[in-house]
Design a protein around this motif. Structure first.
Motif, PDB file in Angstrom:
ATOM      1  N   LYS A 243       0.826  -1.294  -0.256  1.00  0.00           N
ATOM      2  CA  LYS A 243      -0.059  -0.062   0.058  1.00  0.00           C
ATOM      3  C   LYS A 243       0.906   1.080   0.055  1.00  0.00           C
ATOM      4  O   LYS A 243       1.708   1.353   0.802  1.00  0.00           O
ATOM      5  CB  LYS A 243      -1.098   0.047   1.083  1.00  0.00           C
ATOM      6  CG  LYS A 243      -1.633   1.191   1.089  1.00  0.00           C
ATOM      7  CD  LYS A 243      -2.898   0.966   2.257  1.00  0.00           C
ATOM      8  CE  LYS A 243      -4.012   2.130   2.363  1.00  0.00           C
ATOM      9  NZ  LYS A 243      -5.129   2.017   3.546  1.00  0.00           N
TER      10      LYS A 243
ATOM     11  N   GLU B 174      -3.845   1.752  -2.888  1.00  0.00           N
ATOM     12  CA  GLU B 174      -3.251   0.478  -3.067  1.00  0.00           C
ATOM     13  C   GLU B 174      -2.799   0.221  -4.597  1.00  0.00           C
ATOM     14  O   GLU B 174      -3.247   0.479  -5.401  1.00  0.00           O
ATOM     15  CB  GLU B 174      -4.439  -0.419  -2.979  1.00  0.00           C
ATOM     16  CG  GLU B 174      -4.123  -2.323  -3.192  1.00  0.00           C
ATOM     17  CD  GLU B 174      -3.108  -2.627  -2.218  1.00  0.00           C
ATOM     18  OE1 GLU B 174      -2.544  -3.724  -2.448  1.00  0.00           O
ATOM     19  OE2 GLU B 174      -2.779  -2.155  -1.045  1.00  0.00           O
TER      20      GLU B 174
ATOM     21  N   SER C  64      -1.391  -2.679  -6.933  1.00  0.00           N
ATOM     22  CA  SER C  64      -1.721  -3.890  -7.276  1.00  0.00           C
ATOM     23  C   SER C  64      -1.574  -4.354  -8.813  1.00  0.00           C
ATOM     24  O   SER C  64      -1.353  -3.513  -9.492  1.00  0.00           O
ATOM     25  CB  SER C  64      -3.277  -4.242  -6.612  1.00  0.00           C
ATOM     26  OG  SER C  64      -4.114  -3.542  -7.385  1.00  0.00           O
TER      27      SER C  64
ATOM     28  N   GLY D 148     -12.860  -8.415   0.121  1.00  0.00           N
ATOM     29  CA  GLY D 148     -12.039  -7.682  -1.165  1.00  0.00           C
ATOM     30  C   GLY D 148     -11.670  -8.444  -2.098  1.00  0.00           C
ATOM     31  O   GLY D 148     -10.974  -8.125  -2.904  1.00  0.00           O
TER      32      GLY D 148
ATOM     33  N   ARG E 202      -4.766 -11.866  -3.038  1.00  0.00           N
ATOM     34  CA  ARG E 202      -4.581 -10.930  -2.449  1.00  0.00           C
ATOM     35  C   ARG E 202      -5.881 -10.678  -1.203  1.00  0.00           C
ATOM     36  O   ARG E 202      -6.606 -11.676  -1.115  1.00  0.00           O
ATOM     37  CB  ARG E 202      -4.809  -9.714  -3.439  1.00  0.00           C
ATOM     38  CG  ARG E 202      -6.268  -9.460  -3.660  1.00  0.00           C
ATOM     39  CD  ARG E 202      -6.173  -7.879  -4.528  1.00  0.00           C
ATOM     40  NE  ARG E 202      -5.815  -8.212  -5.874  1.00  0.00           N
ATOM     41  CZ  ARG E 202      -5.768  -7.340  -6.697  1.00  0.00           C
ATOM     42  NH1 ARG E 202      -6.204  -5.938  -6.311  1.00  0.00           N
ATOM     43  NH2 ARG E 202      -5.700  -7.554  -8.058  1.00  0.00           N
TER      44      ARG E 202
ATOM     45  N   GLN F  71      -7.877  -7.659   0.427  1.00  0.00           N
ATOM     46  CA  GLN F  71      -8.126  -6.225   0.715  1.00  0.00           C
ATOM     47  C   GLN F  71      -9.204  -6.160   1.725  1.00  0.00           C
ATOM     48  O   GLN F  71     -10.302  -5.826   1.260  1.00  0.00           O
ATOM     49  CB  GLN F  71      -8.388  -5.530  -0.723  1.00  0.00           C
ATOM     50  CG  GLN F  71      -7.216  -5.692  -1.459  1.00  0.00           C
ATOM     51  CD  GLN F  71      -7.361  -4.984  -3.035  1.00  0.00           C
ATOM     52  OE1 GLN F  71      -8.345  -4.102  -3.145  1.00  0.00           O
ATOM     53  NE2 GLN F  71      -6.630  -5.499  -4.014  1.00  0.00           N
TER      54      GLN F  71
ATOM     55  N   SER G 217     -10.409  -3.705   5.375  1.00  0.00           N
ATOM     56  CA  SER G 217     -10.267  -2.337   5.918  1.00  0.00           C
ATOM     57  C   SER G 217      -9.059  -2.171   6.749  1.00  0.00           C
ATOM     58  O   SER G 217      -8.455  -1.275   7.027  1.00  0.00           O
ATOM     59  CB  SER G 217     -11.559  -2.049   6.866  1.00  0.00           C
ATOM     60  OG  SER G 217     -11.821  -2.941   7.915  1.00  0.00           O
TER      61      SER G 217
ATOM     62  N   GLN H 286      -3.990  -4.560   3.707  1.00  0.00           N
ATOM     63  CA  GLN H 286      -4.143  -4.336   2.134  1.00  0.00           C
ATOM     64  C   GLN H 286      -2.849  -5.220   1.683  1.00  0.00           C
ATOM     65  O   GLN H 286      -1.738  -4.505   1.825  1.00  0.00           O
ATOM     66  CB  GLN H 286      -3.903  -2.816   1.731  1.00  0.00           C
ATOM     67  CG  GLN H 286      -5.088  -1.831   2.110  1.00  0.00           C
ATOM     68  CD  GLN H 286      -6.466  -2.280   1.471  1.00  0.00           C
ATOM     69  OE1 GLN H 286      -6.278  -2.224   0.207  1.00  0.00           O
ATOM     70  NE2 GLN H 286      -7.605  -2.233   1.816  1.00  0.00           N
ATOM     71  N   TYR H 287      -3.248  -6.312   1.233  1.00  0.00           N
ATOM     72  CA  TYR H 287      -1.911  -6.998   0.716  1.00  0.00           C
ATOM     73  C   TYR H 287      -2.353  -7.599  -0.720  1.00  0.00           C
ATOM     74  O   TYR H 287      -3.318  -8.185  -1.193  1.00  0.00           O
ATOM     75  CB  TYR H 287      -1.918  -8.483   1.712  1.00  0.00           C
ATOM     76  CG  TYR H 287      -1.004  -9.498   1.115  1.00  0.00           C
ATOM     77  CD1 TYR H 287       0.477  -9.290   1.251  1.00  0.00           C
ATOM     78  CD2 TYR H 287      -1.288 -10.684   0.818  1.00  0.00           C
ATOM     79  CE1 TYR H 287       1.550 -10.250   0.976  1.00  0.00           C
ATOM     80  CE2 TYR H 287      -0.363 -11.783   0.305  1.00  0.00           C
ATOM     81  CZ  TYR H 287       0.973 -11.330   0.503  1.00  0.00           C
ATOM     82  OH  TYR H 287       1.796 -12.302   0.119  1.00  0.00           O
ATOM     83  N   THR H 288      -1.161  -7.351  -1.827  1.00  0.00           N
ATOM     84  CA  THR H 288      -1.107  -8.089  -2.858  1.00  0.00           C
ATOM     85  C   THR H 288       0.196  -8.651  -2.991  1.00  0.00           C
ATOM     86  O   THR H 288       1.213  -8.382  -2.864  1.00  0.00           O
ATOM     87  CB  THR H 288      -1.204  -6.893  -3.953  1.00  0.00           C
ATOM     88  OG1 THR H 288      -2.464  -6.258  -4.007  1.00  0.00           O
ATOM     89  CG2 THR H 288      -0.998  -7.573  -5.481  1.00  0.00           C
TER      90      THR H 288
END
Length: 532
Positions: free
Chosen positions: A268, A273, A275, A292, A394, A396, A398, A401-403
């Motif tokens: 992030k 974000e 991605s 997400g 991934r 996502q 709140s 936030q991970y890709t």
């Protein structure tokens, strides 16, 4: 060297420096001029970081250019460009082809910009390494271009004014350029990165090994290319064993692991974000969930891929998610409190052990639908009930936030590059040893002999979904043979008497077409590839 197309030079005026993790952080340049800023160490470092950021542009789209139309995945949704899925309708107006072509040349222009200022910036201790990194990135882009499009316009200078005509360099010349650039760069790269994600000597050796391996199959290649590829691949291996389990390679938040030689990193950023779309096409259908996740069944695994793994090969469960939870990311974020909606046993032992599997966690598994392997797994109409390819999942929410990073060079593939190179240079003993090293990590039985077909099977088991397969089949000249047997879209056409690769001009569609928009912008006679 010739400069690039008219529409590419505009990348200079629209250059944006991206925010990336760690060492890629940028400063706001404000009203500082490029000439003043890039002549400083800080400014030049920012320019190098922007060159790394272009990797995200090249790999951001859904990976149809890298994964569609192979023996491992077939099109199960109209979102997949039909021409990429089955070749018959592939034309120079295909948008995905134009996007890759344009993004590669725009990215090359940014590396050219950085290399231009390398001659003007102040001297600092890491400058030679930074120049080498830029050369590797640019060489890597040209390697993609020459594999996808064949003869390629070489652009090595900063383009600061419109160019209305250029020539295509012969593929042999492009390979020479790539090899020369990488050979020089290797000497100035460090053995280990100052920051994870930067190029190193071993990463460049991996790439150069693959370049030599690929050139060896060309009409202008030779056995010495395979020999050189084997030597470079072993140098890139550097005596390192495959110590991680296959599952660990793609574990949640384990992207920066010891076997990754080079990757595109995601996190992030300050602007939101950052991605890619590599988690999207593998399905099964997951949309509107509270974690997400957005997946659709567009690239469906073939029967060949689903049935390619031995019972004891742990790469199946490392590649495919053998459960489906509600919510989807519950298996990652809160497995002890997440119900399992589907379980996908594939081996006789797993199927026989279903009752014991449920008993291990009755709270989450008592209502699970048991869906063992059978033809419904590879039915393209099946939208919801089959194992998902998990490598790029991934999260996502709140709070998360991970890709997942995209791996461009990792040690398992280095071993397989060495194996293929040794096989093609008439050293089957070393080829066998490298293959068995990969199989032993996977828990699969060692084998007593290998041929090219078996090595390609190993590459499928090891690298499924990682964007290598189309290039693998094109390199080894197996693209038509394998897809006509194993890809249902293509097999249906062949069984009906249609060869989707054969063009009306009598040529086969092996290379991608040069985009029509690119040809239209050239003021001279820019040749199209055969078959289009």
């Amino acid at each position: 060297m010739k400069k690039i197309k008219l529409y590419i030079y505009t990348a200079i005026s629209s250059l944006i420096l991206f925010n990336c993790s760690g060492y890629l952080d940028e400063e706001n340049l404000g009203n500082t001029t490029a000439e003043n800023f890039y002549n400083t160490e800080t400014g030049f470092e920012g320019l190098v970081n922007s060159a790394y950021a272009t990797l995200r542009d090249v790999y951001q789209p859904t990976p149809y250019m890298f994964c569609a139309g192979t023996d491992l995945f077939f099109a199960a949704h109209q979102e997949v460009p039909l021409g990429l899925a089955s070749y018959q309708t592939l034309t120079p107006s295909e948008g995905a082809v134009e996007t890759l072509f344009s993004n590669l040349y725009k990215s090359i222009q940014i590396t050219n910009l950085a290399l231009h200022y390398a001659n003007e910036t102040e001297n600092f201790s890491s400058l030679p390494s930074r120049i080498a990194e830029l050369k590797v990135i640019r060489a890597y882009y040209y390697f993609l271009l020459v594999q996808e499009f064949g003869d390629t316009s070489l652009v090595t200078d900063l383009v600061d004014s419109p160019i209305t005509h250029f020539e295509r360099a012969a593929s042999s010349d492009v390979y020479e350029f790539i090899i020369d650039e990488l050979t020089v760069a290797i000497n100035d790269l460090p053995p280990s990165p100052s920051n994870f994600g930067r190029l190193t000597k071993r990463a460049a050796q991996h790439i150069l090994a693959k370049v030599y391996l690929t050139r060896g199959y060309e009409t202008f290649g030779s056995t010495s290319d395979f020999t050189e590829a084997a030597t470079l691949a072993d140098a890139a291996i550097g005596g390192q064993s495959l110590n991680l389990s296959f599952n660990q390679l793609f574990d949640y938040q384990n992207d920066n692991n010891e076997e990754i030689l080079w990757s595109i990193q995601y996190n992030k950023s300050q602007s939101g974000e950052v991605s890619h779309n590599w988690d999207y096409p593998w399905g099964p259908l997951v949309q509107g969930s509270d974690d997400g996740v957005n997946k659709k069944n567009t690239l469906h695994p073939t029967e060949y891929l689903f049935t390619l793994f031995d019972d004891n090969d742990k790469r199946f469960e490392g590649t495919f998610l053998n459960i489906k939870t509600t919510p989807y990311s519950g298996w990652l974020l809160d497995p002890s409190n997440t119900p399992v909606q589907y379980y996908y046993p594939r081996t006789a032992a797993q199927i026989a052990g279903v009752a014991a599997w449920i008993a291990e966690d009755p709270n989450n598994r008592s209502n699970t639908i048991i869906s063992p392997i059978d033809p419904h797994w590879w039915d393209g109409l099946n939208q919801t009930d089959y194992p998902s390819l998990r490598k790029f999942d991934r999260v996502q929410t709140s709070s998360v936030q991970y890709t997942h990073d995209i791996y461009l060079a990792r040690l398992g593939e280095t071993y397989l590059i060495a194996a293929e190179a040794y096989l093609q240079s008439n050293n089957p003993g070393n080829a066998l040893a490298r293959v068995n090293t990969v199989r032993q990590r996977a828990g699969a039985d060692s084998v007593s002999n290998v041929d090219l077909d078996f090595i390609l099977e190993e590459r499928a088991r090891e690298l499924a979904g990682e964007g290598m397969r189309w290039l693998d089949l094109k390199r080894t000249r197996k693209l038509m043979e394998y897809t006509k047997l194993r890809n249902p879209d293509i097999k249906t056409l062949v069984d009906g008497g249609v060869d989707p690769f054969l063009s009306s001009d009598g040529n086969y569609k092996i290379l991608r077409p040069i985009p029509l928009s690119a040809i239209a912008l050239d003021s001279g006679d820019y040749p199209q590839n055969p078959g289009y």
